[in-house]
Design an enzyme around this catalytic site. Structure first.
Site, PDB file in Angstrom:
ATOM      1  N   ARG A  47       0.228 -18.787 -24.701  1.00 35.00           N
ATOM      2  CA  ARG A  47      -0.075 -19.163 -23.325  1.00 35.00           C
ATOM      3  C   ARG A  47       0.627 -20.501 -23.018  1.00 35.00           C
ATOM      4  NH1 ARG A  47      -2.333 -23.303 -24.561  1.00 35.00           N
ATOM      5  NH2 ARG A  47      -2.430 -23.977 -22.363  1.00 35.00           N
ATOM      6  N   GLY A  48       0.471 -20.954 -21.766  1.00 30.69           N
ATOM      7  CA  GLY A  48       1.153 -22.159 -21.325  1.00 30.69           C
ATOM      8  C   GLY A  48       2.464 -21.778 -20.676  1.00 30.69           C
ATOM      9  N   ALA A  49       2.698 -22.249 -19.449  1.00 30.21           N
ATOM     10  CA  ALA A  49       3.832 -21.777 -18.669  1.00 30.21           C
ATOM     11  C   ALA A  49       5.174 -21.896 -19.397  1.00 30.21           C
ATOM     12  CB  ALA A  49       3.871 -22.497 -17.319  1.00 30.21           C
ATOM     13  N   ARG A  88       1.658 -11.717 -16.813  1.00 39.82           N
ATOM     14  CA  ARG A  88       0.814 -12.744 -16.178  1.00 39.82           C
ATOM     15  C   ARG A  88       1.554 -13.228 -14.937  1.00 39.82           C
ATOM     16  NH1 ARG A  88      -2.193 -17.184 -19.416  1.00 39.82           N
ATOM     17  NH2 ARG A  88      -3.533 -16.940 -17.589  1.00 39.82           N
ATOM     18  N   GLN A 193      -9.748 -24.259 -23.051  1.00 44.70           N
ATOM     19  CA  GLN A 193      -8.475 -24.721 -23.610  1.00 44.70           C
ATOM     20  C   GLN A 193      -8.467 -26.229 -23.863  1.00 44.70           C
ATOM     21  OE1 GLN A 193      -8.800 -22.690 -20.918  1.00 44.70           O
ATOM     22  NE2 GLN A 193      -7.047 -21.320 -20.675  1.00 44.70           N
ATOM     23  N   ASP A 234       1.609 -24.347 -13.486  1.00 39.33           N
ATOM     24  CA  ASP A 234       2.136 -23.021 -13.770  1.00 39.33           C
ATOM     25  C   ASP A 234       3.181 -22.601 -12.744  1.00 39.33           C
ATOM     26  OD1 ASP A 234       0.415 -21.436 -16.032  1.00 39.33           O
ATOM     27  OD2 ASP A 234      -0.707 -23.055 -15.100  1.00 39.33           O
ATOM     28  N   ASN A 244      -2.204 -24.444 -10.848  1.00 38.64           N
ATOM     29  CA  ASN A 244      -2.516 -24.875 -12.207  1.00 38.64           C
ATOM     30  C   ASN A 244      -3.901 -24.356 -12.566  1.00 38.64           C
ATOM     31  OD1 ASN A 244      -1.723 -26.374 -14.600  1.00 38.64           O
ATOM     32  ND2 ASN A 244      -3.340 -27.816 -14.086  1.00 38.64           N
ATOM     33  N   LYS A 245      -4.347 -24.657 -13.758  1.00 38.41           N
ATOM     34  CA  LYS A 245      -5.632 -24.164 -14.237  1.00 38.41           C
ATOM     35  C   LYS A 245      -6.739 -24.441 -13.227  1.00 38.41           C
ATOM     36  CE  LYS A 245      -6.190 -22.327 -17.203  1.00 38.41           C
ATOM     37  NZ  LYS A 245      -6.201 -20.840 -17.245  1.00 38.41           N
TER      38      LYS A 245
END
Length: 341
Positions: A47-49, A88, A193, A234, A244-245
């Protein structure tokens, strides 16, 4: 250094550090097919852009190798690529890095030539991500010199980028320069996270930090205990609106209210100049069970339902600047020159 993914060319195996098991267990899962990689992306094992961009590049290599024997190579490859880039939808890097590589491949190339080109492009991308991370982190540390108490959300470190990290990378560099008292890590419900991944990374580097509940962040600001808020991204669109999150938007609103600097730290590969504003960003909704359960234990009454937005969109008006590998940018953007090749 933490290695969130490693590729063995001899066996054609991608080893992923399974982030769903951290911090309790450090285990690498073996990925040998595109379908296995797509499952790992959807399940948040990787995960993580920025790191999704790199994983996507390896996915393209799988797609090429799995399409080689088809009489309709390019059509079959495109079918597989479509599945990959839509695994995603909110993080732009996954699609951007895959398409960037494809654009450089001549349609006259033979399948075996395509595989060789893609592999070389992946190696180049790995190196660029590490270099971009360090440049971004240094720019951010310089910008925030003297701001010794930094608040952030989610995980934006090595586990999210493959390099030193973006927002978390800035925190690491500030610590190395003796310019950090403490990092506040929002736990980041529902998958945690911040509590699981960011804390794990900072512990490995002896960076002082507190884990806080997401809804404690505003109170900390009210007490004057936060000097700046730095988050990842993201997707940043043309007017500066940023996905973003989920939870980022409330941090930005609170920071504006209390007069605290609020910055987005993201490589230019996370900027999407094809979308005018945040209304055009597709926000992923994930399985409600992530909210209703914690580690498989149900915490909500049976019969209750949950909404599980994975991201939110913060308006550019709440963002003081964008820390990138190229320096500090201000919105709106006429153009962001992404050096992706």
């Amino acid at each position: 250094m933490i290695q969130p993914l490693q590729y063995d060319r001899e066996t054609g195996t991608l080893f992923l550090l399974d982030q769903t098991l951290l911090p309790d267990e450090e285990r690498y899962v073996q990925v040998k097919t595109l379908d296995e990689l797509i499952e790992a992306i959807k399940a948040l094992r990787v995960r993580g852009a920025p790191l999704l961009g790199l994983a996507g590049a390896y996915g393209l290599l799988f797609a090429v190798l799995e399409s080689e024997k088809s009489a309709l190579f390019w059509e079959e490859l495109q079918r597989r690529v479509d599945l990959l880039v839509n695994a995603r939808p909110t993080a732009v890097n996954l699609k951007k890095e895959v398409e960037s590589i494809l654009e450089d491949i001549p349609m006259t190339a033979e399948p075996y030539e395509v595989a060789a080109i893609v592999y070389e492009k992946v190696l180049s991308l790995e190196s660029r991500l590490r270099n971009d991370d360090l440049s971004l982190a240094m720019h951010g540390a310089d910008l925030l010199k003297g701001k010794r108490r930094i608040l952030t959300i989610c995980n934006t470190g090595t586990l999210a980028t493959g390099g030193i990290g973006t927002a978390l990378g800035i925190i690491k560099v500030k610590h190395s320069k003796g310019d950090l008292d403490v990092a506040y890590l929002c736990e980041t419900r529902p998958v945690l996270q911040g509590a699981r991944l960011s804390a794990w990374e900072l512990l490995k580097e002896n960076v002082p930090h507190y884990i806080i509940t997401d809804n404690a962040a505003t109170y900390l600001m009210s007490l004057g205990k936060v000097d700046a808020v730095v988050v990842g991204a993201d997707r940043v669109v043309r007017n500066g609106d940023t996905a973003n999150k989920v939870g980022t938007l409330m941090l930005a609103i609170a920071a504006k209210h209390y007069g605290i600097d609020f910055y987005v730290a993201a490589p230019t590969s996370s900027f999407d100049m094809t979308i005018a504003n945040g209304n055009g960003i597709v926000v992923e909704e994930r399985d409600p069970e992530e909210v209703l359960q914690i580690h498989g234990v149900r915490i909500a009454p049976k019969g209750s339902r949950a909404l599980n937005y994975a991201f939110d969109v913060t308006p550019a008006s709440l963002i003081d600047g964008y820390i990138t590998e190229q320096g500090i940018l201000k919105a709106p953007f006429a153009e962001v020159n992404y050096i992706g090749r």
